[in-house]
Enzyme design. Structure first.
Site, PDB file in Angstrom:
ATOM      1  N   LYS A 173      64.111 -43.938  17.019  1.00 29.82           N
ATOM      2  CA  LYS A 173      63.907 -42.854  18.140  1.00 29.82           C
ATOM      3  C   LYS A 173      63.309 -43.572  19.456  1.00 29.82           C
ATOM      4  O   LYS A 173      62.108 -43.843  19.355  1.00 29.82           O
ATOM      5  CB  LYS A 173      62.729 -41.738  17.757  1.00 29.82           C
ATOM      6  CG  LYS A 173      62.684 -40.374  18.370  1.00 29.82           C
ATOM      7  CD  LYS A 173      62.448 -40.302  19.846  1.00 29.82           C
ATOM      8  CE  LYS A 173      60.824 -40.644  20.096  1.00 29.82           C
ATOM      9  NZ  LYS A 173      60.763 -40.790  21.809  1.00 29.82           N
ATOM     10  N   SER A 226      50.965 -45.669  22.511  1.00 27.50           N
ATOM     11  CA  SER A 226      49.793 -45.832  22.505  1.00 27.50           C
ATOM     12  C   SER A 226      48.753 -45.665  21.511  1.00 27.50           C
ATOM     13  O   SER A 226      49.240 -44.969  20.617  1.00 27.50           O
ATOM     14  CB  SER A 226      49.312 -44.682  23.796  1.00 27.50           C
ATOM     15  OG  SER A 226      49.922 -43.635  23.354  1.00 27.50           O
ATOM     16  N   CYS A 281      51.996 -54.685  26.774  1.00 33.58           N
ATOM     17  CA  CYS A 281      50.691 -54.456  25.687  1.00 33.58           C
ATOM     18  C   CYS A 281      50.223 -55.903  25.668  1.00 33.58           C
ATOM     19  O   CYS A 281      49.107 -55.840  25.045  1.00 33.58           O
ATOM     20  CB  CYS A 281      51.477 -54.089  24.368  1.00 33.58           C
ATOM     21  SG  CYS A 281      52.374 -55.135  23.524  1.00 33.58           S
ATOM     22  N   GLU A 382      42.740 -48.743  28.656  1.00 32.59           N
ATOM     23  CA  GLU A 382      43.880 -49.282  29.002  1.00 32.59           C
ATOM     24  C   GLU A 382      44.510 -48.502  30.249  1.00 32.59           C
ATOM     25  O   GLU A 382      44.755 -47.360  30.157  1.00 32.59           O
ATOM     26  CB  GLU A 382      44.917 -49.198  27.708  1.00 32.59           C
ATOM     27  CG  GLU A 382      46.113 -50.008  28.126  1.00 32.59           C
ATOM     28  CD  GLU A 382      47.051 -49.769  27.053  1.00 32.59           C
ATOM     29  OE1 GLU A 382      47.519 -48.888  26.562  1.00 32.59           O
ATOM     30  OE2 GLU A 382      48.113 -50.845  26.607  1.00 32.59           O
TER      31      GLU A 382
END
Ligand code: NAD
Length: 497
Positions: A173, A226, A281, A382
């Site tokens: 996905k 996330s 990331c 973040e």
């Protein structure tokens, strides 16, 4: 405008859902595609296909799976430019960076070509008298992967080549923001000889993700995204008795020691903070200036940040492309506004940047904050954009304490010429991936990728040896072949004599 469909049983599949998502070209701000967002019926179709394909695929000798993997590797190489253009058109990052990320994904395919070696198992002759024992790893069944927008080729390729090489079938996905590269990769894999149904792709949003979590025929879920969603996936997959690895967000620190090579450090930080517009990331979003290096560091950085060449990803002169969506651009600019309010010093302000001819694109310039404090939100959260925060500390121990007290633990680097500082840092930092004079310490495919603390829920990292462990289960046999009359029944715990 193109319609982006699912990919099930070796072909494009429209699905039954009427829900449509929008895909944009971040460089121009124009919509480039309509994406079919799947529902439970669409997922069921992919599950049926994957379950059926598993019977055949899991029984194929690993060497035959490896041969298909080799062919897939060749096709990726042959189509690398086309795949890269797809990444640039939906994500926005600059061409060479997008190509680099594709090649890092390709490395996982190369590693997966060695699957016969990795599945060899272990054998001990005579664990007891005339008793042998051996362990093998077998595939889990149908697995699923849910991936983020920021690496539309590399992150899916951390997952499906490893899972499939291990003998599983896989449903991906991809991110609904940039799904087209995954579909092209699935087509190439089919062309390489992968049987239909071994790799299916269902596009979608939370609705499909929740169906994946609930589905009893999906044995394991790999997630990257996330932290709040990673935690949700981890908890709910566990509730549904699935194996799960869920990688989350990050705030990566770069500790800059007073004895570092400043030029090398600044160049490293520029690429690590502003490359891919900070949407990595493993981006370095915090520079920890130790001792008296702060002024020199900020002066050198500010000149470079001001002269960053921002532009469309397909323009060879661009060093940094747009952000992925208008919403994300607004969120990142919102963080810069907040940093100013919180009292950090905004040394370079990229918020106002406009590009002639690309007024609707999602661009901003690089931003540089100095004198950031540890209780500020711009330090704690973040941002995932081209914003670097410099935080000043007196000594090495203060820097280490910052790194270790942060909720995230993905990556961290130290720039120094002192072996003692470097060794202490690598040993004591509560972080999954560490760089010494390396700004983005992303492990190569034959090591494994993963963070600590709230950057990873679960206990296996991705790809490399940990990938093989995640996508297989261990079976251990103990056997003997006594001839003649069988011995009497034994009612005590057997021990190996
Ligand atoms: P995201 O969490 O918004 O989305 C990731 C995936 O989860 C997508 O496929 C999305 O469709 C799905 N999703 C989103 N909301 C959901 C919900 N409420 N319920 C169920 N599924 C949902 O992440 P993103 O914005 O696409 O990617 C950026 C994030 O990913 C950053 O936090 C970044 O640090 C992280 N990331 C981490 C790593 C790592 O290795 N640790 C690598 C790449 C990206």
């Amino acid at each position: 405008m193109k319609t982006i469909e699912h990919f099930v049983d070796g072909q494009k599949f429209s699905g039954t859902s009427k829900k449509i998502g929008k895909v944009y070209n971040p460089a121009t701000g124009e919509q480039s595609g309509e994406l079919r967002l799947g529902n439970s019926d669409d997922l069921s179709k992919a599950v049926d296909s994957g379950k059926k394909a598993f019977e055949l695929w899991s029984n194929k000798p690993p060497i035959q799976r490896a041969r298909i993997m080799f062919k897939f590797k060749e096709l990726i190489e042959k189509n690398a430019d086309e795949l890269t253009k797809i990444i640039v058109s939906e994500h926005g990052k600059v061409f060479e960076d997008a190509k680099g990320s594709l090649l890092r994904g390709l490395e996982v395919v190369e590693y997966a070509c060695g699957i016969p070696q990795m599945l060899k198992g272990e054998f001990t002759e005579n664990v007891g008298t005339d008793v042998d024992s051996w362990s093998i790893r077998q595939p889990l069944g149908l697995c699923a992967g849910i991936t983020p927008f920021n690496f539309p080729a590399m992150v899916p390729m951390w997952m499906f080549p490893m899972s499939i090489a291990c003998g599983n079938t896989f449903i991906l996905k991809p991110s609904e923001k940039d799904p087209s590269c995954s579909i092209k990769l699935a087509e190439l894999f089919l062309e390489a000889g992968l049987p239909k149904g071994v790799l299916n792709i269902i596009n979608g949003d939370k609705e499909v993700v929740d169906e994946i979590i609930k589905n009893k025929d999906i044995m394991a879920v790999s997630f990257v995204g996330s932290t709040p969603i990673a935690k949700y996936i981890y908890e709910n997959c566990a509730k549904n008795e699935k194996r799960v690895q869920a990688l989350g967000g990050a705030k990566n620190h770069c500790v800059v020691m007073p004895d570092c090579d400043l030029k090398q450090t600044v160049n490293g930080l520029m690429g690590a903070a502003y490359g891919s517009a900070g949407e990595r990331c493993m981006a370095q979003s915090v520079a920890v200036a130790v001792g008296d290096i702060g002024d020199k560091l900020v002066n050198s950085l500010s000149k470079k940040v001001e002269s960053l060449k921002v532009g469309p990803g397909m323009d060879k002169k661009s060093e940094m492309g747009p952000l992925v969506t208008k919403e994300h651009l607004d969120k990142v600019k919102g963080y810069v506004d907040l940093g100013v309010k919180e009292g950090a010093k905004l040394v370079v302000d990229g918020r106002k940047l406009k590009l002639q001819g690309y007024e609707k694109g999602y661009y901003m310039g690089g931003c540089l904050f100095d004198h950031v404090k540890k209780d500020m939100k711009i330090y704690k959260e973040e941002i995932f954009g081209p914003v670097l925060s410099v935080i000043r500390v007196k000594k090495f121990d203060d820097a280490l304490e910052l790194v270790n007290n942060h909720e995230f633990g993905n990556g961290a680097s130290i720039f120094t010429r002192d072996g003692d500082s470097a060794r202490t840092f690598t040993s004591k930092a509560k972080i999954g991936m560490i760089g010494v004079n390396i700004p983005i310490p992303v492990p190569v495919a034959f090591h494994s990728f993963g963070g600590w603390k709230r950057s990873l829920f679960g206990d296996q990292h991705m790809h490399g040896p940990e990938g093989v462990r995640f996508y297989t289960k261990l079976k251990t046999m103990t056997s003997r072949w006594p001839s003649g009359v069988r011995s009497d029944p034994e009612f005590t715990m057997p021990t190996m004599k």
